[in-house]
Motif scaffolding. Structure first.
Motif, PDB file in Angstrom:
ATOM      1  N   ILE A 129       0.857  -1.185   0.000  1.00  0.00           N
ATOM      2  CA  ILE A 129       0.000   0.000   0.000  1.00  0.00           C
ATOM      3  C   ILE A 129       0.895   1.237   0.000  1.00  0.00           C
ATOM      4  O   ILE A 129       1.622   1.490   0.965  1.00  0.00           O
ATOM      5  N   LYS A 130       0.856   2.000  -1.093  1.00  0.00           N
ATOM      6  CA  LYS A 130       1.653   3.229  -1.201  1.00  0.00           C
ATOM      7  C   LYS A 130       0.784   4.418  -0.822  1.00  0.00           C
ATOM      8  O   LYS A 130      -0.268   4.656  -1.415  1.00  0.00           O
ATOM      9  N   CYS A 131       1.245   5.164   0.168  1.00  0.00           N
ATOM     10  CA  CYS A 131       0.555   6.375   0.614  1.00  0.00           C
ATOM     11  C   CYS A 131       1.153   7.562  -0.136  1.00  0.00           C
ATOM     12  O   CYS A 131       2.318   7.919   0.067  1.00  0.00           O
ATOM     13  N   LEU A 132       0.367   8.160  -1.009  1.00  0.00           N
ATOM     14  CA  LEU A 132       0.905   9.050  -2.033  1.00  0.00           C
ATOM     15  C   LEU A 132       1.423  10.375  -1.495  1.00  0.00           C
ATOM     16  O   LEU A 132       2.305  10.988  -2.108  1.00  0.00           O
ATOM     17  N   LEU A 133       0.902  10.846  -0.367  1.00  0.00           N
ATOM     18  CA  LEU A 133       1.407  12.104   0.182  1.00  0.00           C
ATOM     19  C   LEU A 133       2.817  11.947   0.747  1.00  0.00           C
ATOM     20  O   LEU A 133       3.497  12.942   0.990  1.00  0.00           O
ATOM     21  N   ASP A 134       3.238  10.712   0.944  1.00  0.00           N
ATOM     22  CA  ASP A 134       4.596  10.437   1.443  1.00  0.00           C
ATOM     23  C   ASP A 134       5.554  10.136   0.297  1.00  0.00           C
ATOM     24  O   ASP A 134       6.665   9.674   0.513  1.00  0.00           O
ATOM     25  N   GLY A 135       5.125  10.421  -0.927  1.00  0.00           N
ATOM     26  CA  GLY A 135       5.932  10.151  -2.115  1.00  0.00           C
ATOM     27  C   GLY A 135       5.102   9.389  -3.122  1.00  0.00           C
ATOM     28  O   GLY A 135       4.464   8.394  -2.761  1.00  0.00           O
ATOM     29  N   PRO A 136       5.098   9.802  -4.377  1.00  0.00           N
ATOM     30  CA  PRO A 136       4.188   9.212  -5.355  1.00  0.00           C
ATOM     31  C   PRO A 136       4.577   7.826  -5.852  1.00  0.00           C
ATOM     32  O   PRO A 136       3.736   7.122  -6.411  1.00  0.00           O
ATOM     33  N   GLU A 137       5.831   7.434  -5.657  1.00  0.00           N
ATOM     34  CA  GLU A 137       6.299   6.160  -6.202  1.00  0.00           C
ATOM     35  C   GLU A 137       6.917   5.293  -5.110  1.00  0.00           C
ATOM     36  O   GLU A 137       7.559   5.797  -4.184  1.00  0.00           O
ATOM     37  N   PRO A 138       6.754   3.975  -5.209  1.00  0.00           N
ATOM     38  CA  PRO A 138       7.458   3.076  -4.288  1.00  0.00           C
ATOM     39  C   PRO A 138       8.975   3.199  -4.469  1.00  0.00           C
ATOM     40  O   PRO A 138       9.456   3.622  -5.523  1.00  0.00           O
ATOM     41  N   THR A 139       9.714   2.821  -3.457  1.00  0.00           N
ATOM     42  CA  THR A 139      11.166   2.786  -3.568  1.00  0.00           C
ATOM     43  C   THR A 139      11.577   1.736  -4.605  1.00  0.00           C
ATOM     44  O   THR A 139      10.781   0.866  -4.978  1.00  0.00           O
ATOM     45  N   ASP A 140      12.807   1.822  -5.051  1.00  0.00           N
ATOM     46  CA  ASP A 140      13.265   0.942  -6.134  1.00  0.00           C
ATOM     47  C   ASP A 140      13.132  -0.535  -5.783  1.00  0.00           C
ATOM     48  O   ASP A 140      12.762  -1.352  -6.636  1.00  0.00           O
ATOM     49  N   ASP A 141      13.452  -0.894  -4.540  1.00  0.00           N
ATOM     50  CA  ASP A 141      13.380  -2.306  -4.168  1.00  0.00           C
ATOM     51  C   ASP A 141      11.941  -2.813  -4.188  1.00  0.00           C
ATOM     52  O   ASP A 141      11.663  -3.937  -4.624  1.00  0.00           O
ATOM     53  N   VAL A 142      11.017  -1.951  -3.748  1.00  0.00           N
ATOM     54  CA  VAL A 142       9.605  -2.337  -3.776  1.00  0.00           C
ATOM     55  C   VAL A 142       9.101  -2.410  -5.218  1.00  0.00           C
ATOM     56  O   VAL A 142       8.370  -3.327  -5.591  1.00  0.00           O
ATOM     57  N   ALA A 143       9.501  -1.444  -6.044  1.00  0.00           N
ATOM     58  CA  ALA A 143       9.095  -1.456  -7.455  1.00  0.00           C
ATOM     59  C   ALA A 143       9.521  -2.744  -8.144  1.00  0.00           C
ATOM     60  O   ALA A 143       8.769  -3.311  -8.952  1.00  0.00           O
TER      61      ALA A 143
END
Length: 232
Positions: free
Chosen positions: A181-195
């Motif tokens: 679950i990505k919370c967009l106000l904390d950054g629009p994209e997942p970190t590279d490892d999660v991506a």
């Protein structure tokens, strides 16, 4: 019945899920919030990161839970991801809520976005603890004043050993049935490892238009997503 085991991130105890647990139970599911050693009502208990993995496994085993959805928020994604390996066929799914994910030999500190030395210095300057949040650090995260006051008022120092101790992962995280679950106000994209993990067939991405603490800012929406993800 799905059994949810919910673990909040640094500084926070089981109380952080007080607005989510009733929603899950009202839907006929089990919900069990865990306080990790060394924080909240368990302050003063020595705790490394392996201790936190054991805290989670012990809760599952103590209650005899099956069809378990492990939910890890922020820092707690690291011990939750390892506990998922340990509970074997009791596991139904892992949900990482805007969280770190475990990597073998890596710690929370080693992947700190400002560099390990920055966080190590803060911990060293505070007698081996990561000092709790302040109100300004909660700005821009979709929280009202009362929600900020709850977080800041309940936060306790977090044991630094749990942040610096490396994860031990024998099974590639990409093999776990997982939702991020990505919370967009904390950054629009997942970190590279999660991506990278999300490119695999076992991981799914959900997004929330809120900040890093959705259990406070959007508890009903978070509960709905958790219920949906358990259904597959």
């Amino acid at each position: 019945m799905t059994e949810y085991v919910l673990v909040a991130g640094a500084w926070l105890g089981a109380w952080a899920w007080d607005d989510v647990v009733p929603e899950l139970r009202a839907a006929g599911q089990g919900a069990h919030a865990v306080t990790l050693s060394g924080v909240a009502d368990k302050q003063g208990v020595p705790a490394g990161q392996k201790t936190h993995v054991q805290d989670i496994v012990d809760e599952v085993e103590r209650l005899g839970l099956r069809d378990v959805v492990l939910v890890g928020h922020s820092y707690s994604g690291i011990p939750v991801g390892q506990a998922a390996e340990r509970i074997g066929d009791r596991l139904k799914r892992v949900v990482f809520v805007d969280s770190n994910v475990p990597a073998d030999g890596e710690s929370f500190v080693s992947r700190w976005w400002q560099g390990p030395a920055a966080l190590e210095a803060v911990i060293a300057a505070n007698d081996g603890y990561w000092p709790p949040l302040t109100a300004p650090e909660c700005e821009g995260q979709g929280l009202d004043d009362a929600q900020v006051a709850r977080i800041v008022g309940g936060a306790t120092p977090h044991p630094g050993a749990s942040l610096s101790e490396p994860a031990v992962v024998s099974r590639p995280p990409g093999e776990l049935p997982a939702t991020y679950i990505k919370c967009l106000l904390d950054g629009p994209e997942p970190t590279d490892d999660v991506a990278e993990l999300l490119r695999g067939e076992n991981w799914r991405l959900r997004e929330m238009d809120t900040g890093h603490w959705p259990m406070f800012s959007r508890p009903g929406e978070l509960a709905r997503i958790l219920l949906e993800e358990a259904r597959g």
